[in-house]
Design a protein around this motif. Structure first.
Motif, mmCIF file in Angstrom:
data_model
loop_
_atom_site.group_PDB
_atom_site.id
_atom_site.type_symbol
_atom_site.label_atom_id
_atom_site.label_comp_id
_atom_site.label_asym_id
_atom_site.label_seq_id
_atom_site.Cartn_x
_atom_site.Cartn_y
_atom_site.Cartn_z
ATOM 1 N N PRO A 175 -0.687 79.580 132.724
ATOM 2 C CA PRO A 175 -0.443 80.291 133.975
ATOM 3 C C PRO A 175 0.560 81.412 133.732
ATOM 4 C CG PRO A 175 -0.332 77.910 134.320
ATOM 5 C CD PRO A 175 -0.407 78.135 132.831
ATOM 6 N N LEU A 176 0.473 82.472 134.516
ATOM 7 C CA LEU A 176 1.366 83.607 134.307
ATOM 8 C C LEU A 176 2.802 83.305 134.719
ATOM 9 C CD1 LEU A 176 -0.938 86.577 135.386
ATOM 10 C CD2 LEU A 176 -0.757 85.405 133.171
ATOM 11 N N ALA A 177 3.024 82.123 135.284
ATOM 12 C CA ALA A 177 4.380 81.672 135.602
ATOM 13 C C ALA A 177 5.123 81.193 134.354
ATOM 14 C CB ALA A 177 4.320 80.537 136.632
ATOM 15 N N PHE A 178 4.475 81.192 133.223
ATOM 16 C CA PHE A 178 5.057 80.794 131.932
ATOM 17 C C PHE A 178 6.282 81.660 131.659
ATOM 18 C CE2 PHE A 178 4.584 80.062 127.253
ATOM 19 C CZ PHE A 178 4.240 78.716 127.255
ATOM 20 N N ASP A 179 7.468 81.049 131.653
ATOM 21 C CA ASP A 179 8.696 81.843 131.561
ATOM 22 C C ASP A 179 9.367 81.693 130.197
ATOM 23 O OD1 ASP A 179 10.023 79.366 131.590
ATOM 24 O OD2 ASP A 179 10.574 79.516 133.711
ATOM 25 N N ALA A 180 10.558 82.277 130.052
ATOM 26 C CA ALA A 180 11.236 82.280 128.757
ATOM 27 C C ALA A 180 11.544 80.874 128.268
ATOM 28 C CB ALA A 180 12.525 83.101 128.853
ATOM 29 N N ALA A 181 11.921 79.979 129.190
ATOM 30 C CA ALA A 181 12.185 78.587 128.802
ATOM 31 C C ALA A 181 10.911 77.906 128.325
ATOM 32 C CB ALA A 181 12.797 77.823 129.971
ATOM 33 N N ASP A 182 9.792 78.238 128.957
ATOM 34 C CA ASP A 182 8.512 77.678 128.532
ATOM 35 C C ASP A 182 8.129 78.181 127.142
ATOM 36 O OD1 ASP A 182 8.262 76.363 131.007
ATOM 37 O OD2 ASP A 182 7.240 78.088 131.907
ATOM 38 N N VAL A 183 8.385 79.453 126.887
ATOM 39 C CA VAL A 183 8.122 80.013 125.556
ATOM 40 C C VAL A 183 8.921 79.254 124.500
ATOM 41 C CG1 VAL A 183 8.400 82.041 124.073
ATOM 42 C CG2 VAL A 183 7.519 82.314 126.398
ATOM 43 N N THR A 184 10.189 79.018 124.779
ATOM 44 C CA THR A 184 11.042 78.296 123.828
ATOM 45 C C THR A 184 10.514 76.893 123.581
ATOM 46 O OG1 THR A 184 12.990 79.558 124.474
ATOM 47 C CG2 THR A 184 13.371 77.428 123.416
ATOM 48 N N ARG A 185 10.177 76.185 124.650
ATOM 49 C CA ARG A 185 9.649 74.815 124.495
ATOM 50 C C ARG A 185 8.355 74.834 123.695
ATOM 51 N NH1 ARG A 185 7.936 70.605 129.396
ATOM 52 N NH2 ARG A 185 6.669 69.202 128.112
ATOM 53 N N PHE A 186 7.478 75.789 124.005
ATOM 54 C CA PHE A 186 6.212 75.849 123.285
ATOM 55 C C PHE A 186 6.449 76.077 121.801
ATOM 56 C CE2 PHE A 186 2.479 77.642 121.434
ATOM 57 C CZ PHE A 186 1.438 76.958 122.034
ATOM 58 N N LEU A 187 7.267 77.049 121.464
ATOM 59 C CA LEU A 187 7.500 77.379 120.055
ATOM 60 C C LEU A 187 8.152 76.229 119.307
ATOM 61 C CD1 LEU A 187 8.657 81.099 120.385
ATOM 62 C CD2 LEU A 187 6.440 80.260 119.557
ATOM 63 N N GLU A 188 9.087 75.548 119.943
ATOM 64 C CA GLU A 188 9.746 74.413 119.285
ATOM 65 C C GLU A 188 8.744 73.290 119.019
ATOM 66 O OE1 GLU A 188 12.915 73.456 121.939
ATOM 67 O OE2 GLU A 188 14.285 74.965 121.101
ATOM 68 N N THR A 189 7.884 73.019 119.983
ATOM 69 C CA THR A 189 6.888 71.961 119.804
ATOM 70 C C THR A 189 5.840 72.364 118.780
ATOM 71 O OG1 THR A 189 7.216 71.377 122.132
ATOM 72 C CG2 THR A 189 5.320 70.403 121.025
ATOM 73 N N PHE A 190 5.390 73.623 118.856
ATOM 74 C CA PHE A 190 4.398 74.097 117.898
ATOM 75 C C PHE A 190 4.945 74.039 116.478
ATOM 76 C CE2 PHE A 190 1.963 77.153 115.465
ATOM 77 C CZ PHE A 190 0.664 76.847 115.840
ATOM 78 N N ALA A 191 6.206 74.376 116.310
ATOM 79 C CA ALA A 191 6.816 74.334 114.973
ATOM 80 C C ALA A 191 6.798 72.927 114.398
ATOM 81 C CB ALA A 191 8.243 74.870 115.036
#
Length: 449
Positions: free
Chosen positions: A426-442
């Motif tokens: 969703p376009l509500a994906f914010d900076a905190a969501d980006v951080t969580r996604f990248l940490e989990t993906f890593a």
């Protein structure tokens, strides 16, 4: 039943395999069995362990046990799950009236004026339907009426909808859903397919020209080229921009029209502009919209150049009971409100840039990642067995998708080889969501990539 579902699994990425039903928790098994008993053919679930959600907010979903999942997959709730402004607008309209387009509605006219103001001036007529499939069906009816022709060009693994007409030019539905004899397939705009010394624009022009020639050889004049601006089912190809002009020139030379399918790429999904086609500096003849338009309510639209649509309107009655009715229009208008109030497009551009940069950094040294590509909040990660041969690795993609799901992050897969990770929140994906996604993906990448 099992054979039908098995074929669906073969044709589409990340589907639940009913053969492992007995391994699921008892309550989930029971619900899935009951579902199988009462739902019609073709339904499937996603993920190796399906998940049930009971609420959502922003880019987050909550399961029955209260666990929070980061939703990086669902583009339907465009401005976020259960956005309070959309909820309030729909609730208020439901408490008043829900009437159709045969009656005067200020709200309908207001919405049409606001939406059309986001388009080039040449695109000035709006028809409203209920789904992207209906929108593409109507677009093709008008294209055929306007041109008097039947030929259709789409990309090799495109998806444009599920009506009988639209399924006939949606190759991603697989061998069980045959293409029309009037349909020709061309490459998606993958720069790696371009011969040395040529350009992507030249390559795509040649593809369109060859398809037109083959249609004519078999007795079909060209009605329309239809493209999804993100080439979502082909594997997500959004850059470089500019090649589309050459394609549209060839279409117009042959007397056809260009239909921009913006169901996936529209509503600022790609960041730089409200509509995907605008990134290329072209003005389509017809534009279709769907999923994100009403943030989950069934509303879709078709925008026309009047010289393409007016004669159809004078000769063919088009009425859709729920298309343009009061409640879906209230939802769609509320979505535009949120875009204005929350600066959605700029947020998409900023958060999408940060997301792609992080993914490129995480995957830079992986021998199994051929490419990270995309624009705005639409990202694809192509997984391969070998970077040199680029042989698709579907099994690896499904492992990554399900590892993320187990860590409560949702994505899916795409492309003919089902080997491209599809990240489309969703376009509500914010900076905190980006951080969580990248940490989990890593974490997943460390194990898998």
């Amino acid at each position: 039943m099992t054979s039908t579902l098995s074929r669906a699994i073969a044709n589409y990425p990340n589907r639940f395999d009913p053969a492992v039903l007995d391994a699921l928790p008892d309550r989930l098994q029971d619900t899935i069995r009951r579902r199988t008993e009462v739902l019609g053919p073709g339904y499937t679930l996603i993920y190796r362990t399906p998940v049930e959600f009971v609420s959502g907010h922003g880019a987050h979903l909550v399961d029955r046990d209260g666990n929070d999942y980061l939703d990086a997959y669902n583009n339907v709730p465009c401005v976020g799950h259960a956005h309070p402004h959309v909820v309030e607008a729909v609730t208020r309209q439901m408490s008043a009236v829900n009437i159709n387009t045969r009656y005067v509605q200020d709200s309908l006219v207001d919405y049409a004026e606001r939406l059309l103001a986001t388009f080039p001036a040449e695109l000035s007529k709006l028809s409203i339907a209920c789904s992207g499939s209906e929108a593409n069906d109507l677009a093709m009816r008008v294209a055929r009426f306007h041109t008097g022709a039947e030929g259709i060009i789409v990309t090799r693994w495109a998806y444009h909808g599920i009506t009988r007409e639209v399924a006939s030019f949606s190759p991603t539905l697989g061998a069980g859903s045959p293409l029309g004899p009037n349909v020709r397939l061309i490459d998606p705009p993958d720069p790696r397919l371009v011969a040395p010394g040529s350009t992507l624009a030249d390559h795509m022009r040649a593809q369109v020209r060859g398809a037109i020639d083959d249609l004519e050889r078999h007795g079909y004049r060209l009605a329309a080229l239809v493209t999804d601006g993100a080439y979502s089912s082909d594997g997500i190809f959004t850059d470089p921009v500019g090649y589309l002009k050459a394609m549209v020139e060839e279409v117009h030379k042959a007397g056809g029209v260009y239909i921009a399918d913006e169901v996936q790429s529209g509503f600022a999904r790609l960041g730089e502009s409200m509509w995907g086609f605008a990134r290329h500096g072209v003005v389509p003849d017809i534009v279709t919209m769907g999923k994100p338009m009403g943030n989950g309510l069934p509303v879709s639209g078709v925008v026309f150049r009047p010289e393409v649509s007016d004669e159809f309107g004078r000769n063919v009655r088009y009425f859709n009971t729920f298309g343009g009715s009061s409640i879906p229009v209230a939802a769609a208008a509320a979505v535009l409100d949120v875009f204005e109030q929350e600066n959605v497009q700029q947020c998409v551009l900023e958060n999408g840039t940060a997301l792609r940069a992080g993914l490129e950094e995480i995957t830079r040294e992986s021998p199994y990642v051929a490419e990270v590509r995309g624009s705005g909040l639409y990202v694809g990660i192509e997984l391969v067995k070998d970077r040199e041969t680029r042989e698709p690795d579907r099994a690896l993609a499904e492992d990554v998708i399900n590892d993320l799901r187990d860590r409560r992050v949702l994505i899916s897969g795409t492309a003919r080889g089902a080997n491209v990770l599809k990240i489309r929140p969703p376009l509500a994906f914010d900076a905190a969501d980006v951080t969580r996604f990248l940490e989990t993906f890593a974490q997943v990448a460390q194990d898998r990539l």
